[in-house]
Enzyme design. Structure first.
Site, short mmCIF file in Angstrom:
data_model
loop_
_atom_site.label_atom_id
_atom_site.label_comp_id
_atom_site.label_asym_id
_atom_site.label_seq_id
_atom_site.Cartn_x
_atom_site.Cartn_y
_atom_site.Cartn_z
N GLY A 15 30.92 0.18 5.21
CA GLY A 15 30.37 0.56 4.59
C GLY A 15 28.57 0.99 4.55
O GLY A 15 27.97 0.27 5.45
N LEU A 16 28.20 0.77 3.30
CA LEU A 16 26.48 1.21 4.01
C LEU A 16 25.82 0.01 3.76
O LEU A 16 26.32 -0.91 4.08
CB LEU A 16 26.21 1.41 1.74
CG LEU A 16 26.83 2.79 1.77
CD1 LEU A 16 26.51 3.00 0.41
CD2 LEU A 16 25.87 3.75 2.47
N SER A 17 24.99 0.97 4.25
CA SER A 17 23.78 -0.88 5.30
C SER A 17 23.31 -1.33 3.71
O SER A 17 23.29 -1.35 2.57
CB SER A 17 22.30 0.20 5.69
OG SER A 17 21.67 -1.32 5.24
N GLY A 18 23.40 -2.90 3.51
CA GLY A 18 23.21 -3.83 2.80
C GLY A 18 24.41 -3.88 1.85
O GLY A 18 24.66 -4.77 0.60
N GLY A 20 27.15 -5.34 2.62
CA GLY A 20 27.74 -6.61 2.20
C GLY A 20 28.47 -6.91 3.39
O GLY A 20 29.13 -8.01 3.89
N LYS A 21 28.85 -6.16 4.41
CA LYS A 21 28.96 -6.39 6.22
C LYS A 21 29.21 -7.14 6.58
O LYS A 21 29.74 -8.19 7.06
CB LYS A 21 28.90 -5.41 6.68
CG LYS A 21 29.89 -3.75 5.71
CD LYS A 21 29.46 -2.58 7.20
CE LYS A 21 28.08 -2.45 7.77
NZ LYS A 21 26.56 -1.88 6.24
N SER A 89 28.93 2.55 11.30
CA SER A 89 30.09 3.39 11.41
C SER A 89 30.34 4.10 10.33
O SER A 89 31.10 4.36 9.81
CB SER A 89 31.36 2.68 12.15
OG SER A 89 31.42 1.98 11.28
#
Length: 215
Positions: A15-18, A20-21, A89
C-alpha cells in the site's frame, strides 16, 4: 501448535506510504508472538537501511529491493517462520514474482488515498512536497502504484481502525489455516518489536498513531 510444528507463511502488506502497513504489521507481530510462533518482520524502511543500502528509487532499484525482501521471506518461510513484510511494493510484477517464489503467500492490500494521507497522516510533509512538485518520483503522486487485482485481503484504513483491520487479517489467516483461531491474545500496550519504524514511547511501548475522529 508448537514452534517445532510450525509451518511458515508470509503475510505481505502492500500500500501507499502512510497507509498503515507498519502499524498493522506491528500489531500482527505481537499477536503471532502471543501464540508462541516464530515470527519476523521485514519492514520497508528498515530493510533499506540494511539489506538494500545504496539502492535508489528507480523502478529497477525498487524491484531489486522487493526481490531481496522476497528472497529473505522465502528463506524464513521455508524454515517455519511466520514472516511479515510491509514494503510499499508498488509494482505488480515484482509482487507476483515474490508470490511465486514464496508459495505460502498472503497478500494484504492496505488501502488509503493520497488525499487522506496527505491531509491527516503526513507528519514529515512528504506528500505535501510531492504534490507541490518539490519531490519527484514519489509513489502515488508522480510515480505509479499498481494496486493488487486479486489479493487475499483488502483492508480500508480510511474507515477501519487499526484494530478492525488487524482482526480482518487474523480472520483471513485463520480461514487459510495458518493460525488455529482468530481471537486476539496480545496485550493492548505492546513493547515495540524494534523491527518497524513506528515511534515508541520512553517506556518502549508503541505510540498509538492516528486516532480516528469517528472513534
Amino acid at each position: 501448535m508448537t514452534a517445532s510444528e510450525q509451518k511458515g507463511f508470509t503475510v505481505w502488506f502492500t500500500g501507499l506510504s502512510g497507509s498503515g502497513k507498519s502499524t498493522i504489521a506491528e500489531m500482527l507481530y505481537h499477536e503471532l508472538k502471543a501464540r508462541d510462533l516464530k515470527t519476523e518482520i521485514l519492514d520497508g524502511d528498515v530493510v533499506r537501511q540494511n539489506l538494500s543500502k545504496g539502492l535508489g528509487f528507480s523502478k529497477e532499484d525498487r524491484d531489486t529491493n522487493i526481490l531481496r525482501i522476497g528472497f529473505v521471506a522465502d528463506l524464513l518461510t521455508r524454515n517455519g517462520v511466520a514472516t511479515i513484510c510491509c514494503p510499499i511494493s508498488p509494482y505488480k510484477e515484482a509482487r507476483d514474482a515474490v508470490r511465486a517464489q514464496v508459495g505460502e503467500f498472503v497478500e494484504v492490500y492496505v488501502y488509503a488515498t493520497v488525499e487522506e494521507i496527505a491531509a491527516n497522516r503526513d507528519p514529515k510533509g512528504l506528500y505535501k512536497k510531492a504534490l507541490a512538485g518539490e519531490i519527484t518520483g514519489f509513489t502515488g503522486v508522480d510515480d505509479p502504484y499498481e494496486a493488487p487485482e486479486d489479493p487475499e485481503l483488502v483492508v480500508d484504513t480510511l474507515v477501519e481502525t487499526p484494530e478492525e483491520s488487524l482482526q480482518k487479517v487474523m480472520d483471513t489467516l485463520h480461514q487459510l489455516g495458518h493460525i488455529e483461531d482468530a481471537n486476539r491474545r496480545a496485550a493492548e500496550d505492546r513493547v515495540h518489536s524494534g523491527l518497524t519504524d513506528l515511534r515508541v514511547t520512553e517506556s518502549g511501548l508503541v505510540v498509538k498513531e492516528h486516532e480516528r475522529p469517528n472513534g
